[in-house]
Design a protein around this motif. Structure first.
Motif, PDB file in Angstrom:
ATOM      1  N   ILE A   1       0.840  -1.206   0.000  1.00 50.03           N
ATOM      2  CA  ILE A   1       0.000   0.000   0.000  1.00 50.03           C
ATOM      3  C   ILE A   1       0.871   1.251   0.000  1.00 50.03           C
ATOM      4  N   ASP A   2       1.889   1.264   0.864  1.00 47.92           N
ATOM      5  CA  ASP A   2       2.777   2.426   0.939  1.00 47.92           C
ATOM      6  C   ASP A   2       3.550   2.628  -0.355  1.00 47.92           C
ATOM      7  N   THR A   3       3.964   1.545  -0.986  1.00 43.43           N
ATOM      8  CA  THR A   3       4.676   1.647  -2.265  1.00 43.43           C
ATOM      9  C   THR A   3       3.773   2.255  -3.337  1.00 43.43           C
ATOM     10  N   ILE A   4       2.519   1.858  -3.348  1.00 43.75           N
ATOM     11  CA  ILE A   4       1.563   2.429  -4.300  1.00 43.75           C
ATOM     12  C   ILE A   4       1.370   3.923  -4.023  1.00 43.75           C
ATOM     13  N   LEU A   5       1.234   4.293  -2.756  1.00 51.86           N
ATOM     14  CA  LEU A   5       1.052   5.712  -2.406  1.00 51.86           C
ATOM     15  C   LEU A   5       2.276   6.549  -2.790  1.00 51.86           C
ATOM     16  N   VAL A   6       3.471   6.028  -2.512  1.00 58.48           N
ATOM     17  CA  VAL A   6       4.697   6.747  -2.894  1.00 58.48           C
ATOM     18  C   VAL A   6       4.775   6.875  -4.419  1.00 58.48           C
ATOM     19  N   THR A   7       4.403   5.833  -5.127  1.00 52.22           N
ATOM     20  CA  THR A   7       4.402   5.881  -6.596  1.00 52.22           C
ATOM     21  C   THR A   7       3.451   6.960  -7.105  1.00 52.22           C
TER      22      THR A   7
ATOM     23  N   THR B   1       4.562  10.274  -9.146  1.00 56.24           N
ATOM     24  CA  THR B   1       3.913  10.579 -10.432  1.00 56.24           C
ATOM     25  C   THR B   1       3.363  12.002 -10.422  1.00 56.24           C
ATOM     26  N   LEU B   2       2.750  12.398  -9.315  1.00 59.22           N
ATOM     27  CA  LEU B   2       2.235  13.760  -9.199  1.00 59.22           C
ATOM     28  C   LEU B   2       3.370  14.782  -9.273  1.00 59.22           C
ATOM     29  N   VAL B   3       4.470  14.506  -8.587  1.00 62.18           N
ATOM     30  CA  VAL B   3       5.641  15.407  -8.635  1.00 62.18           C
ATOM     31  C   VAL B   3       6.145  15.521 -10.070  1.00 62.18           C
ATOM     32  N   ALA B   4       6.223  14.397 -10.763  1.00 62.32           N
ATOM     33  CA  ALA B   4       6.694  14.415 -12.158  1.00 62.32           C
ATOM     34  C   ALA B   4       5.767  15.258 -13.031  1.00 62.32           C
ATOM     35  N   LEU B   5       4.465  15.098 -12.834  1.00 61.67           N
ATOM     36  CA  LEU B   5       3.511  15.877 -13.628  1.00 61.67           C
ATOM     37  C   LEU B   5       3.564  17.364 -13.288  1.00 61.67           C
ATOM     38  N   LEU B   6       3.711  17.691 -12.004  1.00 63.17           N
ATOM     39  CA  LEU B   6       3.762  19.097 -11.588  1.00 63.17           C
ATOM     40  C   LEU B   6       5.039  19.794 -12.042  1.00 63.17           C
TER      41      LEU B   6
ATOM     42  N   ALA C   1      11.179  16.153 -13.499  1.00 61.63           N
ATOM     43  CA  ALA C   1      11.614  15.266 -12.416  1.00 61.63           C
ATOM     44  C   ALA C   1      12.067  13.904 -12.935  1.00 61.63           C
ATOM     45  N   LEU C   2      11.624  13.541 -14.143  1.00 62.25           N
ATOM     46  CA  LEU C   2      12.026  12.245 -14.703  1.00 62.25           C
ATOM     47  C   LEU C   2      13.535  12.161 -14.916  1.00 62.25           C
ATOM     48  N   PHE C   3      14.188  13.301 -15.084  1.00 68.97           N
ATOM     49  CA  PHE C   3      15.636  13.302 -15.291  1.00 68.97           C
ATOM     50  C   PHE C   3      16.400  12.924 -14.025  1.00 68.97           C
ATOM     51  N   ILE C   4      15.770  13.158 -12.896  1.00 71.60           N
ATOM     52  CA  ILE C   4      16.396  12.784 -11.621  1.00 71.60           C
ATOM     53  C   ILE C   4      15.451  11.863 -10.840  1.00 71.60           C
TER      54      ILE C   4
ATOM     55  N   VAL D   1      14.302  11.723  -6.821  1.00 76.52           N
ATOM     56  CA  VAL D   1      12.941  12.114  -6.456  1.00 76.52           C
ATOM     57  C   VAL D   1      12.260  10.973  -5.704  1.00 76.52           C
ATOM     58  N   TRP D   2      12.411   9.758  -6.213  1.00 75.97           N
ATOM     59  CA  TRP D   2      11.781   8.591  -5.591  1.00 75.97           C
ATOM     60  C   TRP D   2      12.318   8.383  -4.174  1.00 75.97           C
ATOM     61  N   LEU D   3      13.633   8.457  -4.020  1.00 75.75           N
ATOM     62  CA  LEU D   3      14.259   8.290  -2.711  1.00 75.75           C
ATOM     63  C   LEU D   3      13.786   9.368  -1.742  1.00 75.75           C
ATOM     64  N   THR D   4      13.751  10.609  -2.196  1.00 73.41           N
ATOM     65  CA  THR D   4      13.345  11.726  -1.343  1.00 73.41           C
ATOM     66  C   THR D   4      11.884  11.619  -0.936  1.00 73.41           C
ATOM     67  N   VAL D   5      11.019  11.365  -1.907  1.00 72.85           N
ATOM     68  CA  VAL D   5       9.584  11.252  -1.611  1.00 72.85           C
ATOM     69  C   VAL D   5       9.339  10.070  -0.671  1.00 72.85           C
ATOM     70  N   GLY D   6       9.944   8.938  -0.957  1.00 73.67           N
ATOM     71  CA  GLY D   6       9.762   7.755  -0.108  1.00 73.67           C
ATOM     72  C   GLY D   6      10.248   7.996   1.311  1.00 73.67           C
ATOM     73  N   PHE D   7      11.420   8.634   1.442  1.00 74.32           N
ATOM     74  CA  PHE D   7      11.973   8.906   2.761  1.00 74.32           C
ATOM     75  C   PHE D   7      11.068   9.858   3.537  1.00 74.32           C
ATOM     76  N   LEU D   8      10.685  10.949   2.895  1.00 72.54           N
ATOM     77  CA  LEU D   8       9.826  11.929   3.571  1.00 72.54           C
ATOM     78  C   LEU D   8       8.464  11.345   3.924  1.00 72.54           C
ATOM     79  N   TYR D   9       7.892  10.551   3.016  1.00 66.62           N
ATOM     80  CA  TYR D   9       6.597   9.908   3.278  1.00 66.62           C
ATOM     81  C   TYR D   9       6.682   9.044   4.533  1.00 66.62           C
ATOM     82  N   ARG D  10       7.690   8.169   4.590  1.00 67.08           N
ATOM     83  CA  ARG D  10       7.827   7.275   5.748  1.00 67.08           C
ATOM     84  C   ARG D  10       8.097   8.064   7.029  1.00 67.08           C
ATOM     85  N   TRP D  11       9.038   8.998   6.967  1.00 66.25           N
ATOM     86  CA  TRP D  11       9.424   9.740   8.168  1.00 66.25           C
ATOM     87  C   TRP D  11       8.249  10.546   8.722  1.00 66.25           C
ATOM     88  N   VAL D  12       7.555  11.275   7.856  1.00 64.68           N
ATOM     89  CA  VAL D  12       6.447  12.121   8.300  1.00 64.68           C
ATOM     90  C   VAL D  12       5.293  11.269   8.832  1.00 64.68           C
ATOM     91  N   THR D  13       4.922  10.219   8.128  1.00 63.01           N
ATOM     92  CA  THR D  13       3.781   9.416   8.580  1.00 63.01           C
ATOM     93  C   THR D  13       4.106   8.635   9.847  1.00 63.01           C
TER      94      THR D  13
END
Length: 148
Positions: free
Chosen positions: A32-38, A42-47, A52-55, A59-71
Motif C-alpha cells: 500500500i505504501d509503495t503504491i502511495l509513494v508511486t 507521479t504527481l511530482v513528475a507531472l507538476l 523530475a524524470l531526469f532525476i 525524487v523517488w528516494l526523497t519522496v519515499g523517505f519523507l513519506y515514511r518519516w512524516v507518517t
C-alpha cells in the motif's frame, strides 16, 4: 538480569495477540505504501512538467523517505500500516517520536538499497519472536497490532 525490551514491550508469549499476523500485515502495508509513494512521485513528475524524470531515482528516494518519516512521526505508523492496524513501538514501549522515526526510516532506506540486508530483514521478520526486521533489531523497536 532482565532485558529492557522484555519489560517495556508486549511479551510475545504472554501477549501473542499483539504479534499475531503482523508479518503479513507489514507486507500488505508495504505494498500500500509503495503504491502511495508511486502516486506521489507521479504527481511530482507531472507538476514539474516531467522534468523530475531526469532525476527520478533521487525524487523517488526523497519522496519515499519523507513519506515514511512524516507518517511514522505522526502516529508511529505509515498510512499502509494504519490501514492494516499495526504500529511501531520503541524499545521503551512508546510510540515513535520524530527522531526514532527518522532513524527507522534511515535504516529502512539503507536496507532497501542493498539486496542482502533486505533479505535478512524479511527473514528476521518471519522467524524472530517479535517479528522484528533488521532495523527493528538495531533500534529495539517492534511492530504490533494497534492497541486501539
Amino acid at each position: 538480569m532482565t532485558d529492557l525490551m522484555t519489560d517495556a514491550q508486549p511479551d510475545p508469549d504472554r501477549h501473542a495477540a499483539f504479534y499475531s499476523g503482523v508479518p503479513a500485515k507489514r507486507a500488505l502495508a508495504w505494498i500500500i505504501d509503495t503504491i502511495l509513494v508511486t502516486l506521489i512521485v507521479t504527481l511530482v513528475a507531472l507538476l514539474t512538467a516531467l522534468t523530475a524524470l531526469f532525476i527520478l531515482p533521487l525524487v523517488w528516494l526523497t519522496v519515499g523517505f519523507l513519506y515514511r518519516w512524516v507518517t511514522i512521526s505522526g502516529r508511529s505508523a505509515t498510512l499502509g500500516m494504519r490501514l492494516m492496524s499495526i504500529e511501531f513501538l520503541d524499545r521503551y514501549g512508546q510510540r515513535f517520536d520524530a527522531a526514532t522515526a527518522f532513524l527507522h526510516t534511515l535504516g529502512y532506506s539503507l536496507s532497501m538499497a542493498f539486496v542482502l540486508p533486505q533479505v535478512i530483514s524479511v527473514g528476521l521478520m518471519l522467524v524472530s519472536r517479535r517479528g522484528q526486521g533488521l532495523t527493528d533489531m538495531v533500534l529495539g523497536s517492534v511492530a504490533i497490532n494497534s492497541r486501539a
